[in-house]
Design an enzyme around this catalytic site. Structure first.
Site, mmCIF file in Angstrom:
data_model
loop_
_atom_site.group_PDB
_atom_site.id
_atom_site.type_symbol
_atom_site.label_atom_id
_atom_site.label_comp_id
_atom_site.label_asym_id
_atom_site.label_seq_id
_atom_site.Cartn_x
_atom_site.Cartn_y
_atom_site.Cartn_z
ATOM 1 N N GLU A 243 -25.794 -94.694 -19.321
ATOM 2 C CA GLU A 243 -25.478 -95.852 -20.165
ATOM 3 C C GLU A 243 -25.113 -97.044 -19.303
ATOM 4 O O GLU A 243 -24.531 -96.894 -18.238
ATOM 5 C CB GLU A 243 -24.237 -95.554 -20.996
ATOM 6 C CG GLU A 243 -24.329 -94.329 -21.823
ATOM 7 C CD GLU A 243 -23.037 -94.086 -22.600
ATOM 8 O OE1 GLU A 243 -22.973 -93.069 -23.270
ATOM 9 O OE2 GLU A 243 -22.111 -94.910 -22.537
ATOM 10 N N CYS B 232 -21.712 -103.430 -16.824
ATOM 11 C CA CYS B 232 -20.984 -102.210 -16.463
ATOM 12 C C CYS B 232 -22.026 -101.134 -16.178
ATOM 13 O O CYS B 232 -22.806 -100.776 -17.062
ATOM 14 C CB CYS B 232 -20.083 -101.806 -17.636
ATOM 15 S SG CYS B 232 -19.332 -100.185 -17.427
ATOM 16 N N CYS C 134 -20.553 -86.398 -14.793
ATOM 17 C CA CYS C 134 -19.433 -86.560 -13.857
ATOM 18 C C CYS C 134 -18.767 -85.204 -13.697
ATOM 19 O O CYS C 134 -18.757 -84.402 -14.624
ATOM 20 C CB CYS C 134 -18.429 -87.559 -14.447
ATOM 21 S SG CYS C 134 -17.042 -87.948 -13.351
ATOM 22 N N CYS D 187 -11.823 -85.469 -16.328
ATOM 23 C CA CYS D 187 -10.696 -86.133 -17.004
ATOM 24 C C CYS D 187 -10.706 -85.749 -18.493
ATOM 25 O O CYS D 187 -11.751 -85.786 -19.142
ATOM 26 C CB CYS D 187 -10.772 -87.649 -16.837
ATOM 27 S SG CYS D 187 -10.656 -88.165 -15.126
ATOM 28 N N CYS E 187 -12.241 -88.242 -21.259
ATOM 29 C CA CYS E 187 -13.468 -88.983 -20.961
ATOM 30 C C CYS E 187 -14.712 -88.229 -21.396
ATOM 31 O O CYS E 187 -14.882 -87.052 -21.076
ATOM 32 C CB CYS E 187 -13.530 -89.284 -19.457
ATOM 33 S SG CYS E 187 -14.985 -90.228 -18.990
ATOM 34 N N GLU F 92 -18.330 -90.971 -11.122
ATOM 35 C CA GLU F 92 -17.264 -91.368 -10.214
ATOM 36 C C GLU F 92 -17.930 -91.994 -8.976
ATOM 37 O O GLU F 92 -18.547 -91.286 -8.172
ATOM 38 C CB GLU F 92 -16.422 -90.127 -9.848
ATOM 39 C CG GLU F 92 -15.486 -90.282 -8.668
ATOM 40 C CD GLU F 92 -14.605 -91.540 -8.713
ATOM 41 O OE1 GLU F 92 -13.963 -91.805 -9.745
ATOM 42 O OE2 GLU F 92 -14.569 -92.265 -7.695
ATOM 43 N N LEU G 5 -5.256 -94.791 -12.917
ATOM 44 C CA LEU G 5 -3.984 -94.112 -12.624
ATOM 45 C C LEU G 5 -3.553 -93.264 -13.831
ATOM 46 O O LEU G 5 -3.381 -92.055 -13.721
ATOM 47 C CB LEU G 5 -2.928 -95.175 -12.273
ATOM 48 C CG LEU G 5 -1.656 -94.679 -11.606
ATOM 49 C CD1 LEU G 5 -1.936 -93.928 -10.323
ATOM 50 C CD2 LEU G 5 -0.710 -95.862 -11.337
ATOM 51 N N CYS H 182 -16.923 -94.794 -22.202
ATOM 52 C CA CYS H 182 -17.802 -94.073 -21.278
ATOM 53 C C CYS H 182 -18.427 -92.809 -21.848
ATOM 54 O O CYS H 182 -17.737 -91.923 -22.305
ATOM 55 C CB CYS H 182 -16.994 -93.631 -20.062
ATOM 56 S SG CYS H 182 -15.776 -94.796 -19.575
#
Ligand code: SAH
Length: 342
Positions: free
Chosen positions: A84, A97, A104, A108, A111, A157, A212, A330
């Site tokens: 995307e 973006c 990935c 996480c 995500c 990432e 973070l 995302c």
């Protein structure tokens, strides 16, 4: 793939095909205007025949336009991989973006990009293609480019695909090509410490953005598996090093998740660890992802937290939400279109 090549590399490629050098410049320009092979009128058929396997090809399998003028595409490469990319309109120009990997492997919890793991890395040219596509549909060319900014915040990432991503940064900021200054590029990472040092040592000066999301390692481990590998204190040291080398203010992304990382004492701890640093905290109410049962904080709560951080001496902003009606977060669109096999 031809878009992986810089102009000098393209000259070498053309020379090896036994063609005159000026063809390289013609080919390079056609690539950056993102022309299909049959749209290029100044190259002879025989030459096109020689390069057709190396020339780029792609298919836009979805193109969504939001009420707020955000646009999102799902782009499919010849091996069937789908990623995307998003176009965001700001007062000063257009930001693209880009995705850096197909899927990935960071895992996480909040995500959507990581739901089916990593399929493969994108090449430098495949990342560049996402920028060139939008520049083309906006009517831009090499002298007058429409895309002014880039954020590496799509699927993947970036620092887990270091070689291709840094090659992309060189290509996209090169004067030969679309010439987008590194000052206008942000690279977002979950914090792969050695690669942050490497990025600084290799002379890059993009804005470093750290995802973070928590001010202590215990809490961070519950939402980001990478926290089992790198400690927050080591990430912050790497950021200090990056700042000392580049003078670029570090940005910290903090997605606000109800009942997880928004309590007063947690926000105070966040202010404590960032105190005295030249940085900006970007607060983003979590976009709910239907496969995950984490809920975003309200915007009202986000503004309260922003105010609290500001009072504690930390620069903070609440990220504008854009494209919520087109699955802006995302990996959401890619998952819906491609299911598990993209
Ligand atoms: N892998 C990189 C870049 C990709 S994601 C990174 O971790 O930074 C870009 C940002 O969006 C990251 O800060 C990521 O943590 C955040 N993000 C991912 N899913 C989200 C969601 N559902 N809601 C809000 N932010 C999200």
């Amino acid at each position: 793939m031809i878009l992986d090549l810089s102009l000098p590399e393209m000259e070498e490629y053309v020379k090896n095909l036994g063609e005159p050098k000026f063809r390289a410049k013609q080919l390079f320009e056609a690539c950056y205007l993102f022309k299909n092979l049959d749209e290029i009128s100044n190259l002879p058929k025989s030459f096109k025949e020689k390069i057709k396997d190396e020339y780029f090809s792609y298919e836009i399998v979805a193109h969504l336009k939001s009420k707020d003028e955000t646009e999102k595409i799902a782009i499919k490469f010849p091996d069937g991989s789908i990623v995307e990319s998003v176009l965001l309109k700001y007062k000063y120009g257009y930001t693209v973006c880009v995705s850096t990997q197909v899927g990935c492997r960071m895992g996480c919890k909040f995500c959507a990009s990581t739901l089916n793991g990593l399929k493969r890395n994108l090449s430098a040219g495949e990342i560049l293609a996402q920028v060139l596509y939008f520049n083309k549909i906006l009517g831009g060319n090499l002298k007058e480019r429409k895309v002014t900014n880039i954020v590496l915040m799509g699927c993947g990432e970036p620092l887990d695909n270091y070689e291709n991503v840094t090659k992309f940064l060189r290509l996209v900021s090169s004067e030969d090509g679309i010439n987008i200054s590194q000052r206008n590029i942000s690279l977002s990472t979950c914090g792969i410490v050695p690669q942050i040092y490497k990025l600084a040592d290799d002379g890059f000066s993009v804005t470093l953005t750290i995802s973070l999301h928590a001010p202590n390692d215990e809490l961070r481990k519950t939402i980001m598996p990478i926290a089992n590998v790198y400690k927050i204190q080591d990430i912050l040291k790497a950021c200090d090093y990056y700042f000392s080398k580049t003078g670029r203010r570090i940005c910290f992304e903090y997605s606000l998740i109800s009942n997880v990382n928004v309590k007063d004492e947690i926000i105070e701890q966040l202010a404590d660890i960032l105190k005295g640093k030249t940085c900006l905290v970007n607060l983003i109410p979590l976009n709910s992802v239907k496969e995950k049962n984490l809920v975003g904080a309200t915007r009202k709560n986000a503004y309260q937290i922003c105010e609290k951080l500001t009072k504690l001496g930390i620069n903070a902003t609440v990220r504008r939400t854009m494209g919520e009606d087109i699955e802006g977060a995302c990996g959401q669109l890619r998952n819906r279109i491609g299911g598990e096999n993209v």
